[in-house]
Design an enzyme around this catalytic site. Structure first.
Site, PDB file in Angstrom:
ATOM      1  N   SER A  64       0.798  -1.222   0.000  1.00 47.27           N
ATOM      2  CA  SER A  64       0.000   0.000   0.000  1.00 47.27           C
ATOM      3  C   SER A  64       0.832   1.274   0.000  1.00 47.27           C
ATOM      4  O   SER A  64       1.544   1.560  -0.951  1.00 47.27           O
ATOM      5  CB  SER A  64      -0.936  -0.064   1.201  1.00 47.27           C
ATOM      6  OG  SER A  64      -1.807   1.018   1.202  1.00 47.27           O
ATOM      7  N   ASP A 287      -3.590   6.293  -2.643  1.00 50.18           N
ATOM      8  CA  ASP A 287      -2.311   5.744  -2.179  1.00 50.18           C
ATOM      9  C   ASP A 287      -1.906   4.597  -3.114  1.00 50.18           C
ATOM     10  O   ASP A 287      -2.536   4.382  -4.157  1.00 50.18           O
ATOM     11  CB  ASP A 287      -2.389   5.307  -0.710  1.00 50.18           C
ATOM     12  CG  ASP A 287      -3.296   4.105  -0.522  1.00 50.18           C
ATOM     13  OD1 ASP A 287      -4.138   3.839  -1.408  1.00 50.18           O
ATOM     14  OD2 ASP A 287      -3.163   3.407   0.501  1.00 50.18           O
ATOM     15  N   ASP A 289      -2.132   1.382  -3.284  1.00 48.09           N
ATOM     16  CA  ASP A 289      -3.023   0.290  -3.718  1.00 48.09           C
ATOM     17  C   ASP A 289      -4.471   0.757  -3.813  1.00 48.09           C
ATOM     18  O   ASP A 289      -5.394  -0.056  -3.830  1.00 48.09           O
ATOM     19  CB  ASP A 289      -2.895  -0.927  -2.787  1.00 48.09           C
ATOM     20  CG  ASP A 289      -3.308  -0.615  -1.355  1.00 48.09           C
ATOM     21  OD1 ASP A 289      -3.374   0.568  -1.002  1.00 48.09           O
ATOM     22  OD2 ASP A 289      -3.581  -1.565  -0.593  1.00 48.09           O
ATOM     23  N   ASP A 291      -6.627   2.350  -1.825  1.00 47.14           N
ATOM     24  CA  ASP A 291      -7.685   2.227  -0.820  1.00 47.14           C
ATOM     25  C   ASP A 291      -7.768   3.458   0.080  1.00 47.14           C
ATOM     26  O   ASP A 291      -8.485   3.447   1.073  1.00 47.14           O
ATOM     27  CB  ASP A 291      -7.584   0.929  -0.004  1.00 47.14           C
ATOM     28  CG  ASP A 291      -6.275   0.787   0.733  1.00 47.14           C
ATOM     29  OD1 ASP A 291      -5.486   1.755   0.754  1.00 47.14           O
ATOM     30  OD2 ASP A 291      -6.048  -0.304   1.297  1.00 47.14           O
ATOM     31  N   GLU A 383     -10.875   6.670   8.330  1.00 48.03           N
ATOM     32  CA  GLU A 383      -9.720   7.126   9.087  1.00 48.03           C
ATOM     33  C   GLU A 383      -9.322   8.476   8.491  1.00 48.03           C
ATOM     34  O   GLU A 383      -9.572   8.726   7.304  1.00 48.03           O
ATOM     35  CB  GLU A 383      -8.571   6.127   8.954  1.00 48.03           C
ATOM     36  CG  GLU A 383      -8.899   4.795   9.604  1.00 48.03           C
ATOM     37  CD  GLU A 383      -7.758   3.805   9.508  1.00 48.03           C
ATOM     38  OE1 GLU A 383      -7.162   3.496  10.533  1.00 48.03           O
ATOM     39  OE2 GLU A 383      -7.454   3.341   8.392  1.00 48.03           O
ATOM     40  N   ASN A 385      -6.642   9.414   7.465  1.00 53.75           N
ATOM     41  CA  ASN A 385      -5.741   9.226   6.317  1.00 53.75           C
ATOM     42  C   ASN A 385      -6.480   8.918   5.013  1.00 53.75           C
ATOM     43  O   ASN A 385      -5.855   8.702   3.979  1.00 53.75           O
ATOM     44  CB  ASN A 385      -4.685   8.159   6.620  1.00 53.75           C
ATOM     45  CG  ASN A 385      -5.279   6.773   6.864  1.00 53.75           C
ATOM     46  OD1 ASN A 385      -6.375   6.467   6.418  1.00 53.75           O
ATOM     47  ND2 ASN A 385      -4.539   5.924   7.580  1.00 53.75           N
ATOM     48  N   ARG A 508       1.651   6.300  19.165  1.00 55.56           N
ATOM     49  CA  ARG A 508       1.411   4.850  19.086  1.00 55.56           C
ATOM     50  C   ARG A 508       2.394   4.226  18.113  1.00 55.56           C
ATOM     51  O   ARG A 508       2.945   4.928  17.241  1.00 55.56           O
ATOM     52  CB  ARG A 508      -0.032   4.551  18.645  1.00 55.56           C
ATOM     53  CG  ARG A 508      -0.394   5.168  17.316  1.00 55.56           C
ATOM     54  CD  ARG A 508      -1.791   4.763  16.851  1.00 55.56           C
ATOM     55  NE  ARG A 508      -1.809   3.426  16.256  1.00 55.56           N
ATOM     56  CZ  ARG A 508      -1.496   3.172  14.996  1.00 55.56           C
ATOM     57  NH1 ARG A 508      -1.121   4.137  14.172  1.00 55.56           N
ATOM     58  NH2 ARG A 508      -1.526   1.941  14.536  1.00 55.56           N
ATOM     59  N   SER A 510       3.304   2.170  14.910  1.00 54.43           N
ATOM     60  CA  SER A 510       2.660   1.843  13.633  1.00 54.43           C
ATOM     61  C   SER A 510       2.543   0.327  13.513  1.00 54.43           C
ATOM     62  O   SER A 510       3.408  -0.410  13.987  1.00 54.43           O
ATOM     63  CB  SER A 510       3.501   2.391  12.489  1.00 54.43           C
ATOM     64  OG  SER A 510       3.175   1.719  11.287  1.00 54.43           O
ATOM     65  N   GLY A 511       1.497  -0.120  12.860  1.00 55.24           N
ATOM     66  CA  GLY A 511       1.354  -1.557  12.612  1.00 55.24           C
ATOM     67  C   GLY A 511       1.738  -1.909  11.191  1.00 55.24           C
ATOM     68  O   GLY A 511       1.576  -3.056  10.760  1.00 55.24           O
TER      69      GLY A 511
HETATM   70  C1  G16 Z   1      -3.187   0.395   6.606  1.00 60.09           C
HETATM   71  C2  G16 Z   1      -4.486   0.098   7.295  1.00 60.09           C
HETATM   72  C3  G16 Z   1      -5.117   1.389   7.777  1.00 60.09           C
HETATM   73  C4  G16 Z   1      -4.130   2.163   8.649  1.00 60.09           C
HETATM   74  C5  G16 Z   1      -2.789   2.327   7.938  1.00 60.09           C
HETATM   75  C6  G16 Z   1      -1.720   2.884   8.840  1.00 60.09           C
HETATM   76  O1  G16 Z   1      -3.438   1.212   5.504  1.00 60.09           O
HETATM   77  O2  G16 Z   1      -5.347  -0.578   6.405  1.00 60.09           O
HETATM   78  O3  G16 Z   1      -6.278   1.061   8.494  1.00 60.09           O
HETATM   79  O4  G16 Z   1      -4.618   3.413   8.959  1.00 60.09           O
HETATM   80  O5  G16 Z   1      -2.328   1.066   7.489  1.00 60.09           O
HETATM   81  O6  G16 Z   1      -1.584   2.035   9.948  1.00 60.09           O
HETATM   82  P1  G16 Z   1      -0.429   2.187  10.995  1.00 60.09           P
HETATM   83  O7  G16 Z   1      -0.556   3.573  11.556  1.00 60.09           O
HETATM   84  O8  G16 Z   1      -0.687   1.117  12.017  1.00 60.09           O
HETATM   85  O9  G16 Z   1       0.875   2.035  10.274  1.00 60.09           O
HETATM   86  P2  G16 Z   1      -2.703   0.977   4.116  1.00 60.09           P
HETATM   87  O10 G16 Z   1      -3.350   1.962   3.209  1.00 60.09           O
HETATM   88  O11 G16 Z   1      -1.248   1.216   4.341  1.00 60.09           O
HETATM   89  O12 G16 Z   1      -3.010  -0.463   3.812  1.00 60.09           O
END
Ligand code: G16
Length: 544
Positions: A64, A287, A289, A291, A383, A385, A508, A510-511
């Site tokens: 993404s 972005d 991909d 979404d 969100e 973003n 926080r 990031s995931g």
């Molecule tokens: C993904 C998730 C989103 C999230 C974003 C950033 O988006 O699908 O829900 O807001 O990551 O997450 P984080 O702050 O945990 O890094 P994408 O567009 O990168 O797939």
């Protein structure tokens, strides 16, 4: 089968010493660390399909918004939703098995534990974005599916929302819940038809410039535009940053002459510089991909002005709320809005006070927002973003179609609602269909972006990405509005925040990236920037 799994796994190893975790949107990291992950996700998605009586599971290979060198693997459940959370832990467990033998044993233990017959039929469908590393990751995934006799279909290059759409279509085809034709062409046709219906003869004014982040959204949007009738809709689109042949330019983040994409626009609060935006022109960015969606324009007086996910959310909620009222359904349907801690305080206030709609706050990640939105008859979730959609319950859609109108105005509202329900991708946030929704709403209201921007005034805010030694030290609580770990961090953040008026800040991990994120808002631009920097400094100090 055991021998086949062992032999195939040996060809697609994980990287020793690397710890893998199913994060906000699946496994996401440098692409060279991922072939073994993709293989193991193949094993898990086959199991998931068998657990759900052979329904198809989707797998999307994408990173993404991340840089071109990264990639990711994420699993999609049968109705196009994100993988059930309990299974994220199984995925993490399977992916981290240290040896092929250990992997095989864990696979069999999981199957036994979950009462899954590994010989039953299973099906997986998958797609990838334009990253060159996607090829190899798909091959690893397919190897696992072959080794476990799982039927599979490669839909090749797709946007993430298209893969979610196809997954739902495969599982509903030929049933009363059919979501559409199971093909990419079916996707264009469904949403283009709904777009024309939702406009109800209104014409879109002025050209829209769409920055596609040099990602998969570029070619896919161009395909969509071939199907949308330009004369009937007035939809005039200029597609820019749609170069998918040079991987290095994919949603290039660093500020510079070619920086582009929704993540860049949102975090830097700047328009992409190439091509130079025309003052006054209506623009939006996807972005990597497709979404996420962010709108903006360059105002000759006030310069850059951004309309982010919060704005899209309040626009959609107010439009749908008005239609529900006109349709005489105010007391029959519950409309609600779901946000995360990143939502601008002014938007939360506007939705709660002005639109008088309930607002729920969840942790980051579409999986959390989607789930909360499904608790309403009409759940609007975005969100900040730009990632989000509007979900309609089956019952709401049935009422729109079947309620006997009592007046021409009610008939009009019901038909518009039914069309809008069909226009918005129900499976996940989708930049292309969200953009069509925004265009429909602006056309109905006769609004420019400036009119839309006048609905409320955002609190000045800043989002900062902070590199730390170990982001996993940071654990959040209270829908990610506070840090429980490392001990003492939150006290320091609270202490700084108290020094500013109308201020709020949180940090926080990031995931999706190896970093922490800091958000701050305050009464003035300079205070928001200063607060964000101070909190970032605290995070750096506790994370080193
Ligand atoms: C993904 C998730 C989103 C999230 C974003 C950033 O988006 O699908 O829900 O807001 O990551 O997450 P984080 O702050 O945990 O890094 P994408 O567009 O990168 O797939």
């Amino acid at each position: 089968m055991d021998g086949k799994i062992l032999a195939a796994s040996a060809k697609h190893p994980i990287v020793a010493g690397q710890v893998y975790k199913y994060g906000t949107a699946g496994f996401r990291m440098r692409a060279d660390l991922l072939p073994g992950v993709s293989f193991r996700v193949g094993l898990l998605s086959g199991l998931r399909s068998r657990k759900l009586n052979g329904q198809a599971i989707g797998v999307m290979i994408t990173a993404s918004h991340n840089p071109a060198a990264d990639n990711g693997v994420k699993i999609v459940d049968p109705m196009g939703e994100m993988l059930e959370q309990e299974w994220e832990a199984y995925a993490t467990r399977l992916v981290n098995c240290p040896s092929d033998q250990d992997l095989l044993e864990t696979y069999k233990t999981l199957a036994a534990q979950l009462k899954i017959d590994v010989a039953a039929p299973g099906r997986v469908v998958y797609g990838r974005d334009t990253r060159p590393s996607g090829h190899g990751l798909v091959a690893a995934l397919a190897a696992a599916l072959d080794a476990t006799n799982t039927e599979h279909t490669d839909y090749r290059i797709l946007t993430t929302p298209q893969l979610h759409y196809l997954t739902r279509c495969v599982n509903t085809e030929g049933t009363p819940k059919s979501y559409g034709q199971t093909s990419e062409a079916g996707y264009y046709q469904k949403f283009s038809d709904a777009f024309v219906r939702a406009l109800r003869g209104k014409k879109i004014q002025g050209q829209l410039t769409v920055d596609c982040a040099n990602g998969v959204g570029g070619p896919k949007l161009s395909e969509m535009l071939k199907v949308i009738p330009k004369d009937a809709t007035g939809f005039d689109v200029k597609v820019v940053n749609d170069d998918v042949l040079r991987p290095e330019v994919l949603n290039l983040e660093a500020s510079g002459p070619v920086a582009c994409g929704a993540d860049f626009v949102k975090t830097k609060q700047r328009a992409p510089q190439n091509p130079k935006p025309v003052p006054g022109a209506r623009c939006c960015s996807f972005d990597g991909d497709a979404d996420r969606l962010i709108y903006y324009w360059i105002d000759p007086d006030t310069r850059f002005f951004m309309l982010d996910g919060d704005r899209i959310s309040s626009l959609a909620a107010s439009f749908i709320g008005d239609l529900v009222y006109s349709a005489g359904l105010k007391d029959d349907l519950r409309i609600g809005v779901v946000q995360t801690a990143y939502a601008n305080g002014a938007s939360t206030n506007y939705i709660g006070t002005h639109l008088q709609l309930p607002v729920v706050c969840t942790p980051t990640g579409v999986k959390h927002l989607h789930h909360a939105a499904c608790q309403f008859d009409v759940g609007v979730y975005f969100e900040a973003n730009g990632h989000g959609t509007v979900v309609f319950s089956q019952e709401a859609m049935r009422i729109f179609r079947e309620k006997e109108p009592q007046s021409p105005a009610q008939k009009d509202a019901l038909e518009t609602l039914a069309a809008v329900g069909d226009l918005i991708n129900q499976t996940v946030g989708d930049a292309i269909t969200d953009m069509l929704m925004v265009e429909v709403i602006l056309a109905h209201k006769g609004w420019t972006l400036k009119d839309w921007a006048m609905t409320y005034t955002d609190l000045p805010n800043r989002l900062v990405r902070v590199e730390v030694g170990n982001k996993d030290l940071f654990q959040a609580t209270d829908a990610e509005r506070r840090l429980s770990h490392p001990p003492g961090t939150q006290d320091e953040i609270d202490h700084v925040v108290r020094k500013y008026t109308s201020a709020r800040s949180f940090a926080r991990a990031s995931g999706t990236e190896n970093a922490c994120r800091v958000y701050a808002e305050a009464a003035t631009r300079s205070e928001a920037d200063e607060l964000a920097n101070k909190v970032a400094q605290i995070v750096r100090q506790f994370g080193s």
